[in-house]
Scaffold this motif. Structure first.
Motif, PDB file in Angstrom:
ATOM      1  N   ALA A  48       0.817  -1.223   0.000  1.00  0.00           N
ATOM      2  CA  ALA A  48       0.000   0.000   0.000  1.00  0.00           C
ATOM      3  C   ALA A  48       0.849   1.270   0.000  1.00  0.00           C
ATOM      4  N   SER A  49       2.100   1.157   0.476  1.00  0.00           N
ATOM      5  CA  SER A  49       2.923   2.346   0.680  1.00  0.00           C
ATOM      6  C   SER A  49       3.445   2.976  -0.603  1.00  0.00           C
ATOM      7  N   TRP A  98      -0.737   3.565   9.632  1.00  0.00           N
ATOM      8  CA  TRP A  98      -1.402   2.949   8.486  1.00  0.00           C
ATOM      9  C   TRP A  98      -2.878   2.821   8.775  1.00  0.00           C
ATOM     10  N   ASP A  99      -3.705   3.092   7.790  1.00  0.00           N
ATOM     11  CA  ASP A  99      -5.154   3.014   7.999  1.00  0.00           C
ATOM     12  C   ASP A  99      -5.832   1.988   7.095  1.00  0.00           C
ATOM     13  N   LYS A 101      -5.131   1.819   3.901  1.00  0.00           N
ATOM     14  CA  LYS A 101      -4.915   2.322   2.540  1.00  0.00           C
ATOM     15  C   LYS A 101      -3.647   3.159   2.448  1.00  0.00           C
ATOM     16  N   LYS A 102      -3.517   4.118   3.363  1.00  0.00           N
ATOM     17  CA  LYS A 102      -2.383   5.044   3.340  1.00  0.00           C
ATOM     18  C   LYS A 102      -1.373   4.667   4.418  1.00  0.00           C
ATOM     19  N   THR A 104       2.383   6.057   6.433  1.00  0.00           N
ATOM     20  CA  THR A 104       3.479   7.011   6.637  1.00  0.00           C
ATOM     21  C   THR A 104       4.564   6.310   7.441  1.00  0.00           C
ATOM     22  N   ASP A 111       3.454  15.174   5.645  1.00  0.00           N
ATOM     23  CA  ASP A 111       2.910  13.858   5.296  1.00  0.00           C
ATOM     24  C   ASP A 111       1.716  13.515   6.175  1.00  0.00           C
ATOM     25  N   ASN A 114      -1.250  15.591   5.066  1.00  0.00           N
ATOM     26  CA  ASN A 114      -1.832  15.091   3.817  1.00  0.00           C
ATOM     27  C   ASN A 114      -2.587  13.783   4.013  1.00  0.00           C
ATOM     28  N   ASN A 115      -2.055  12.886   4.854  1.00  0.00           N
ATOM     29  CA  ASN A 115      -2.660  11.571   5.012  1.00  0.00           C
ATOM     30  C   ASN A 115      -3.728  11.478   6.083  1.00  0.00           C
ATOM     31  N   TRP A 116      -3.572  12.219   7.173  1.00  0.00           N
ATOM     32  CA  TRP A 116      -4.433  11.945   8.333  1.00  0.00           C
ATOM     33  C   TRP A 116      -5.424  13.051   8.674  1.00  0.00           C
TER      34      TRP A 116
END
Length: 117
Positions: A48-49, A98-99, A101-102, A104, A111, A114-116
């Motif tokens: 996924a990363s 990690w969720d 899908k995304k 870090t 980051d 953007n992701n969380w």
């Protein structure tokens, strides 16, 4: 919800945790040394990363250096690298968030933003 692998004594992990708390991001914290992700979980997170597997290694850690991994990683298969990472949470770059899908690795505020958020 984010699965957040961290080491409590790690300054970077504490900064990331503080950011998550400050921004009211829900997470489940897991002590990376006591309960490292399994090889199967790492494979899923790695896929996924979108980053190279070698980026998952904590290159500044004592274990990484004592095993001489700087020179060995390039000759190891992906399978061997995943097994090695799963064998000791201190080999994994942290924090790892990690969720499903995304992903870090480490903590960079941009980051996380953007992701969380």
């Amino acid at each position: 919800m984010i699965t957040y692998y961290a080491y409590p004594k790690c300054t970077t992990c504490r900064k990331a945790k503080s950011w998550l708390d400050k921004n009211n991001v829900e997470y489940n914290e897991i002590h990376i040394a006591e309960n490292p992700p399994t090889k199967e979980q790492l494979a899923e997170i790695y896929q996924a990363s979108g980053v190279e597997l070698k980026k998952f290694f904590n290159t500044s850690g004592l274990i990484y250096r004592s095993l001489g991994l700087k020179d060995k990683l390039s000759t190891m298969t992906e399978e061997q690298q995943l097994e090695l990472l799963a064998s000791d949470g201190m080999l994994i770059k942290r924090p790892l968030a990690w969720d499903g899908k995304k992903v870090t690795l480490g903590f960079k505020e941009a980051d996380y933003q953007n992701n969380w958020l």
